[in-house]
Design a protein around this motif. Structure first.
Motif, PDB file in Angstrom:
ATOM      1  N   ARG A  34       0.817  -1.213   0.000  1.00 34.77           N
ATOM      2  CA  ARG A  34       0.000   0.000   0.000  1.00 34.77           C
ATOM      3  C   ARG A  34       0.849   1.261   0.000  1.00 34.77           C
ATOM      4  NH1 ARG A  34      -2.349   0.418   4.981  1.00 34.77           N
ATOM      5  NH2 ARG A  34      -0.585  -0.811   5.737  1.00 34.77           N
ATOM      6  N   GLU A  45      -2.606   5.437   8.001  1.00 32.71           N
ATOM      7  CA  GLU A  45      -3.519   4.816   7.036  1.00 32.71           C
ATOM      8  C   GLU A  45      -4.485   5.846   6.438  1.00 32.71           C
ATOM      9  OE1 GLU A  45      -5.340   1.395   8.859  1.00 32.71           O
ATOM     10  OE2 GLU A  45      -3.441   0.340   9.017  1.00 32.71           O
ATOM     11  N   THR A  46      -3.944   7.010   6.141  1.00 37.34           N
ATOM     12  CA  THR A  46      -4.734   8.076   5.525  1.00 37.34           C
ATOM     13  C   THR A  46      -5.124   7.683   4.103  1.00 37.34           C
ATOM     14  OG1 THR A  46      -3.485   9.698   6.811  1.00 37.34           O
ATOM     15  CG2 THR A  46      -4.736  10.534   4.935  1.00 37.34           C
ATOM     16  N   ASP A  47      -6.333   7.987   3.717  1.00 39.28           N
ATOM     17  CA  ASP A  47      -6.804   7.736   2.351  1.00 39.28           C
ATOM     18  C   ASP A  47      -5.901   8.473   1.369  1.00 39.28           C
ATOM     19  OD1 ASP A  47      -8.142   7.622  -0.091  1.00 39.28           O
ATOM     20  OD2 ASP A  47     -10.114   7.906   0.795  1.00 39.28           O
ATOM     21  N   GLN A  48      -5.339   7.752   0.393  1.00 37.39           N
ATOM     22  CA  GLN A  48      -4.406   8.377  -0.545  1.00 37.39           C
ATOM     23  C   GLN A  48      -5.078   9.388  -1.462  1.00 37.39           C
ATOM     24  OE1 GLN A  48      -1.596   5.764  -2.484  1.00 37.39           O
ATOM     25  NE2 GLN A  48      -1.436   4.447  -0.695  1.00 37.39           N
ATOM     26  N   ASP A  49      -6.411   9.405  -1.487  1.00 41.29           N
ATOM     27  CA  ASP A  49      -7.123  10.406  -2.266  1.00 41.29           C
ATOM     28  C   ASP A  49      -7.444  11.660  -1.444  1.00 41.29           C
ATOM     29  OD1 ASP A  49      -7.172   8.885  -4.607  1.00 41.29           O
ATOM     30  OD2 ASP A  49      -8.969   7.804  -3.978  1.00 41.29           O
ATOM     31  N   HIS A  50      -7.064  11.663  -0.180  1.00 40.01           N
ATOM     32  CA  HIS A  50      -7.288  12.846   0.646  1.00 40.01           C
ATOM     33  C   HIS A  50      -6.543  14.026   0.008  1.00 40.01           C
ATOM     34  CE1 HIS A  50      -7.080  15.653   3.992  1.00 40.01           C
ATOM     35  NE2 HIS A  50      -7.968  14.914   4.654  1.00 40.01           N
TER      36      HIS A  50
END
Length: 242
Positions: free
Chosen positions: A13, A205-210
């Protein structure tokens, strides 16, 4: 902690930008010959060899782990970035994030570019939800630290007083500080906080689309490419490549 940072590359990831940065940082680990808790001093990385010696660094590890694993691995990434950037830019013991021989005009442009990127990151951070209060404070702290004014001049004077840089180096750094204006901190801590926040966001584990993550990865790629180009130029100037 250094081993754990390197092992993040095994995570499928992990964004490509972060993987490239960690690859870069792992190549300079061997230059850090002393790793210790601070011996009566501040946490951080320092060059401990003279100009005519092979470079070696001492890492005083931060003991204030305010955020557990994410804080500590981000700290390791921050400090190893100082080493990687020092080698890339051919900089002084202050480890400024400026290629040796840069003109004042080039430094002004560089500082303004980095200042604008930090401003874009602040906007993205303010527009997107998804961070806890603690995480929000950590990111705001790093964005501020990466661009604070007067930092390069303060470092130059402190290093000169300690006999770690020459008067000529001190004068050059003070001139660059003036050229950068209120964004002089970007000449010392910009790349370090960018890479530090990359590690934070992955471990959180931040959303990569943030929006903030998207902006951060783009900023990290630009900084990585600049170090890579500088590294090649520094090696060529030293006669290490054709």
């Amino acid at each position: 902690m250094i081993r754990d940072l390197g092992e993040l590359r095994e995570d499928e990831r992990l964004p490509g930008e972060t993987r490239a940065v960690i690859d870069e940082l792992m190549t300079v680990v061997g230059l850090v010959t002393v790793k210790q808790y601070p011996q009566g001093g501040m946490p951080g990385m320092k060059l401990t060899t003279a100009a005519d010696q092979d470079p070696a660094f001492t890492f005083n590890v931060d003991t204030q782990a305010r955020g557990g694993t994410s804080f500590m691995l981000g700290h390791v990434a921050h400090e190893l970035t100082h080493v990687a950037a020092h080698q890339a830019f051919g900089s002084s013991p202050v480890m400024e994030l400026v290629r040796a021989g840069a003109t004042d005009a080039q430094v002004t442009a560089l500082a303004e570019e980095r200042r604008d990127t930090l401003a874009d990151l602040r906007r993205a951070l303010g527009e997107g939800a998804g961070f806890s209060d603690f995480q929000q404070r950590m990111l705001e702290e790093k964005l501020k630290y990466g661009g604070a004014g007067g930092k390069l001049k303060n470092y130059a004077n402190a290093f000169a007083k300690a006999g770690k840089i020459t008067p000529e180096q001190q004068a050059q750094l003070i001139a660059w500080d003036a050229a950068a204006g209120p964004a002089s901190g970007t000449l010392v801590e910009y790349d370090t906080v960018i890479n530090q926040m990359l590690v934070y966001l992955h471990l959180w584990e931040t959303d990569q689309d943030h929006p903030f993550y998207v902006e951060l990865r783009a900023a990290a790629q630009v900084a990585f490419d600049r170090r890579s180009q500088a590294r090649a130029a520094t090696a060529q100037a030293a006669g290490n490549i054709p």
